[in-house]
Each structure stands twice: as C-alpha cells, then as structure tokens.
Design a protein around this motif. Structure first.
Motif, PDB file in Angstrom:
ATOM      1  N   ARG A 156       2.279   2.043  -3.544  1.00  0.00           N
ATOM      2  CA  ARG A 156       1.273   2.619  -4.486  1.00  0.00           C
ATOM      3  C   ARG A 156       0.887   4.130  -4.102  1.00  0.00           C
TER       4      ARG A 156
ATOM      5  N   THR B 127       0.669  -1.255   0.086  1.00  0.00           N
ATOM      6  CA  THR B 127      -0.001  -0.081  -0.077  1.00  0.00           C
ATOM      7  C   THR B 127       1.107   1.349   0.069  1.00  0.00           C
TER       8      THR B 127
ATOM      9  N   LYS C 230       2.074   7.666  -6.347  1.00  0.00           N
ATOM     10  CA  LYS C 230       0.945   8.505  -6.406  1.00  0.00           C
ATOM     11  C   LYS C 230       0.978  10.043  -5.928  1.00  0.00           C
TER      12      LYS C 230
END
Length: 333
Positions: free
Chosen positions: A256, A253, A260
């Motif tokens: 990611r 997590t 971003k």
C-alpha cells in the motif's frame, strides 16, 4: 490572366509566451511553409494553403498578432499551438491572461495544441480536466500534481483528442506539425512534407525515448530504503518479502505504501529498473539479447522480451537497431 490564389483554408497561430522556445516557434512556421510549397507543387496555384501567424502577449494582458503570412486578411486562428518552454514551464500567474484568451479562442471553435511543457499553459485553461493529455516525461510528475484531473498518458508522443492535441517531447513539434498538415492539407502533402524535411511521419511513441525516473522525494523513509536497495541490486531476486523486509514493514502495508509513494506496484517498479539497465547494455554493447536478459535478472528470454516491449514499445533488437551505437550495430549484425 493568371488565376488568383485561393484564400487560406485555415490559420495556424503559434502563441509566444514567457520562455517559449523560439526555435520551435520558427521551426513550426517553416514546417507549415514547406507544407504549403508541397501543396503548390502538387496542385498548382489553386492548391489549398495554410495561413501562419505568431501571437504574443502584451503587458496589458491582451494578445496580438505579431507575424502573419497573409497580412491584411480578417479572421483569427483556427488552430493555436503552444510550443515547448525553455528550462521551466509557465507559472500559473504568468498563464492567467493567456489562458483567458485561449479559452475564448476555443469557445469560438479553435483547436488548441501544446508541445512538451506547453501543456502547462493548456492545463491552466481548465480544458484538460477529464481529458487525455501528454507532456515531456521529465515534467510528468509536476504536471500530474498541478493538473490532477487530466488523464495523463506519458507513453504517447502525440494525443489527438479532436479539439485538443498534446505532444510530449521537446522536439515533438515536428510530430504535431505533421499531424496538423495531415488534418488540414491531407496525408499526401503530409508525407511529402516529412520526406522533404527528412523527419519521420507521426506514429512514434514517447516511451521509446523516455528514461525511468523514480519518485524519491515522497517522504516515506521506509519505502525509500527499499528503493535504494532495489537500485543497488538492480532489482534482482526482489521478492515482495525481501522488499518488505528492507523497508521494515509487513508485506500488505508495504504494498500500500509503496504504491502511494511511487505511483507503481513493486513488480512494475522492478520491471522498469531492469529494463533501464537492459537499455543501457543494448545501446552500448554487442552482448546477445539472451545474455542481457540473464544479466538483468530474467532466466526466460521470452519473458524478458515481453516486459521490454511493454515498457518501451519496441523489441530489444529493434531498440538496439534504433538507439545502439553504430559500432555496436555493426558488431551485432
């Protein structure tokens, strides 16, 4: 009877828009005038010459020629240059009438060029969609947000894509100007112009100069915690597990969300932080490169050199020679 001078082979128009840097406007004009002089010195009265003009927007939305090195001649610019902006890029509203005029020039075959924040005006034409472009590294994030379909390459100081040419740095008008001289008057005149002006010929890269400016206003508090920890520790011993723990997230997590939020993988981000600290040491101390590598977290000097070249485009010693203080250079020699 003396032979008449030939008609200019091309007109280069410099567009003066709201907050355009007038120093660059006049600097470009002087550079092209010097190029004309160098061409005449080589080839005499029959030498190819450039026509230099300034163009300014009117209140009614039109654009008019306000300076002309060859007044009275018909025609319009073969090349239009958008110089840097002072303080802030042009707004979309301010750009509307100028963007229409630029599109019309482009449709008629003109090459459009921008320098630094001038890329924002070029972007408003819509011509950069799917095309490579660069701007000043300070404006990179704003440019990517405003023109997401442009293929931005912030490492490049100049990107020549044929009918569109973009230059990055605030002073990159010299690089763009010399590139246009090379294209229109040839490499010999370009080199003589650069020699006369005591400036480097084209070929530099913006990443030699740009500093790492991490994204911090992305709104992801967990990622920001990890960023603050990395900044405080210099990204030493920054394993994925350690970063994820600081963020309070599972590693997958974290990966990611970090990409971003920052636009980078954690490994790339750490490399930029370490190289930033190494650059400061190379600029201000005479410490050996091997010691600097160790200080910023690299046990293998060879691995450090590879990462440094990847980020800056220069080797550590070459970087010190170019950017180090004179006293540091002397002590390190």
């Amino acid at each position: 009877m003396a032979a008449a001078s030939p008609a200019p082979i091309a007109e280069i128009g410099v567009l003066i828009y709201p907050r355009a840097q007038l120093g660059a406007v006049h600097g470009l004009s002087d550079l092209f005038s010097v190029a004309n002089l160098m061409a005449r010195n080589r080839d005499g009265a029959r030498a190819a010459q450039l026509r230099i003009s300034h163009w300014t927007g009117r209140e009614d939305g039109g654009v008019e020629r306000t300076l002309d090195s060859h007044p009275g001649l018909a025609g319009e610019p073969d090349v239009v240059v958008m110089p840097p902006a002072v303080i802030a890029p042009i707004t979309a509203e301010e750009a509307k009438p100028l963007a229409i005029w630029l599109r019309e020039r482009h449709d008629r075959g003109a090459t459009l060029c921008s320098v630094c924040a001038g890329a924002f005006l070029l972007g408003e034409t819509g011509l950069l969609e799917g095309r490579p472009a660069t701007t000043h590294w300070h404006f990179a994030e704003d440019f990517a947000t405003r023109f997401p379909d442009a293929r931005m390459d912030i490492d490049k100081l100049v990107i020549d894509d044929g009918d569109l040419i973009t230059a990055g740095g605030l002073m990159a008008w010299t690089d763009l100007g010399l590139k246009l001289v090379d294209r229109l008057l040839g490499p010999s005149v370009m080199l003589e112009t650069a020699r006369f002006l005591l400036v480097d010929p084209p070929g530099r890269e913006q990443r030699h100069y740009s500093l790492f400016s991490p994204r911090l206003r992305h709104g992801d508090e967990a990622v920001l915690k990890a960023q603050h920890w990395l900044q405080a520790t210099g990204a030493r011993d920054a394993s994925l597990a350690a970063m994820a723990e600081k963020a309070g997230l599972e590693p997958r997590t974290f990966l990611r969300r970090f990409h971003k939020a920052t636009g980078m993988k954690p490994t790339e981000y750490c490399q930029h932080l370490r190289v930033g600290r190494a650059r400061d040491m190379l600029e201000t101390t005479a410490r050996p490169v091997e010691q600097i590598a160790w200080d910023v977290g690299y046990e293998d000097p060879g691995a450090f050199r590879k990462v440094f070249v990847k980020v800056t485009g220069l080797g550590p010693r070459e970087y010190r020679q170019r950017f180090g203080l004179a006293s540091v250079r002397a002590e390190a020699a």
